[in-house]
Design a protein around this motif. Structure first.
Motif, short mmCIF file in Angstrom:
data_model
loop_
_atom_site.label_atom_id
_atom_site.label_comp_id
_atom_site.label_asym_id
_atom_site.label_seq_id
_atom_site.Cartn_x
_atom_site.Cartn_y
_atom_site.Cartn_z
N VAL A 109 1.45 0.24 14.25
CA VAL A 109 0.35 0.36 15.24
C VAL A 109 -0.92 0.83 14.19
O VAL A 109 -2.14 0.39 14.62
N PHE A 110 -0.69 1.73 13.20
CA PHE A 110 -2.04 2.12 12.27
C PHE A 110 -2.33 0.77 11.64
O PHE A 110 -3.50 0.55 11.39
N GLU A 111 -1.52 -0.11 11.33
CA GLU A 111 -1.78 -1.42 10.54
C GLU A 111 -2.86 -2.28 11.77
O GLU A 111 -4.02 -2.61 11.11
N GLU A 112 -2.31 -2.32 12.69
CA GLU A 112 -3.19 -3.10 13.92
C GLU A 112 -4.77 -2.42 14.02
O GLU A 112 -5.11 -3.01 14.37
N THR A 117 -4.46 3.95 4.98
CA THR A 117 -3.86 5.10 4.33
C THR A 117 -2.65 5.68 5.25
O THR A 117 -1.51 5.70 5.02
N ARG A 118 -2.50 5.64 6.75
CA ARG A 118 -1.80 5.99 7.55
C ARG A 118 -0.65 5.14 7.72
O ARG A 118 0.60 5.45 7.67
N GLU A 120 0.34 3.07 5.13
CA GLU A 120 1.00 3.03 3.85
C GLU A 120 2.05 4.20 3.76
O GLU A 120 3.12 4.28 3.91
N ARG A 121 1.40 5.41 4.52
CA ARG A 121 2.22 6.63 4.42
C ARG A 121 3.30 6.72 5.22
O ARG A 121 4.58 6.82 4.80
N HIS A 122 3.59 5.85 6.52
CA HIS A 122 4.56 5.69 7.24
C HIS A 122 5.49 4.64 6.87
O HIS A 122 6.74 4.98 7.19
N TYR A 123 4.94 3.56 6.15
CA TYR A 123 6.10 2.69 5.44
C TYR A 123 6.89 3.53 4.64
O TYR A 123 7.92 3.42 4.31
N ARG A 124 6.14 4.28 3.74
CA ARG A 124 6.94 4.81 2.63
C ARG A 124 7.75 6.02 3.40
O ARG A 124 8.79 6.22 2.82
N GLN A 125 7.40 6.67 4.43
CA GLN A 125 8.14 7.55 5.00
C GLN A 125 9.50 6.85 5.69
O GLN A 125 10.67 7.67 5.67
N GLU A 147 -1.32 -5.29 1.14
CA GLU A 147 -2.66 -4.35 0.62
C GLU A 147 -3.14 -4.55 -0.37
O GLU A 147 -4.31 -4.85 -0.86
N SER A 148 -2.44 -5.21 -1.57
CA SER A 148 -2.81 -5.61 -2.89
C SER A 148 -3.69 -6.96 -2.67
O SER A 148 -4.75 -6.85 -3.23
N ASP A 149 -3.49 -7.87 -1.85
CA ASP A 149 -4.31 -9.07 -1.58
C ASP A 149 -5.43 -8.66 -1.23
O ASP A 149 -6.54 -9.28 -1.39
N ARG A 150 -5.38 -7.60 -0.24
CA ARG A 150 -6.45 -7.27 0.44
C ARG A 150 -7.58 -6.41 -0.24
O ARG A 150 -8.92 -6.92 -0.22
N ARG A 151 -7.12 -5.92 -1.27
CA ARG A 151 -8.13 -5.28 -2.10
C ARG A 151 -8.52 -6.10 -3.19
O ARG A 151 -9.70 -6.08 -3.84
#
Length: 153
Positions: A109-112, A117-118, A120-125, A147-151
């Protein structure tokens, strides 16, 4: 009823078609797991109003069932009702403390919404919650690669 009995019943429901599930409903109209199974069947058929009605009935019977909140969150997410999806996924996280899935659903949801930041935090959680979950690790790795490709230009 033990958790094993409940999970066996839920697994059985997953093998049945909608007509069979509806026939069981006549016998057990207050079986929240059955109502969720019927809701899932309607969802797969893109009958979203029917799906929602069954999920809501299940939640009314057992408002503290994390799995019902998870399915409702997915219903909301699929229909772009992001605030409601977040609410249901957060409730699922609270009610299912050892389960990774609500975390990665919340991350999606946060990705969409573009909250990196949120996300990545929830994928890590999800990985922290269930370190043995291949799905949780794969989703985190896919996010980190994206995320690496996006940056990087």
């Amino acid at each position: 009823m033990t958790n094993d009995d409940r999970y066996a019943r839920i697994d059985h429901y997953a093998t049945l078609d909608l007509d069979s599930l509806l026939a069981l409903e006549y016998e057990s109209p207050r079986d929240a797991d059955l109502l969720v199974a019927i809701g899932r069947s309607y969802f797969r058929l893109h009958q979203f109003d029917q799906s929602l009605a069954y999920y809501k009935r299940a939640l009314k019977i057992d408002p503290n069932d994390g799995w019902t909140h998870l399915y409702l969150g997915n219903w909301c997410f699929a229909l772009a009702c992001y605030d409601e999806a977040v609410d249901h996924f957060e409730e699922a996280i609270r009610l299912l403390p050892g389960v990774a899935c609500p975390h990665w659903c919340l991350a999606e949801v946060f990705e969409e919404q573009g909250y990196w930041t949120r996300t990545e935090r929830h994928y890590r959680q999800a990985v922290e919650t269930e370190p043995a979950s291949d799905t949780a690790r794969q989703k985190l790795e896919a996010w980190l690669a994206k995320e690496s490709d996006r940056r990087c230009p």
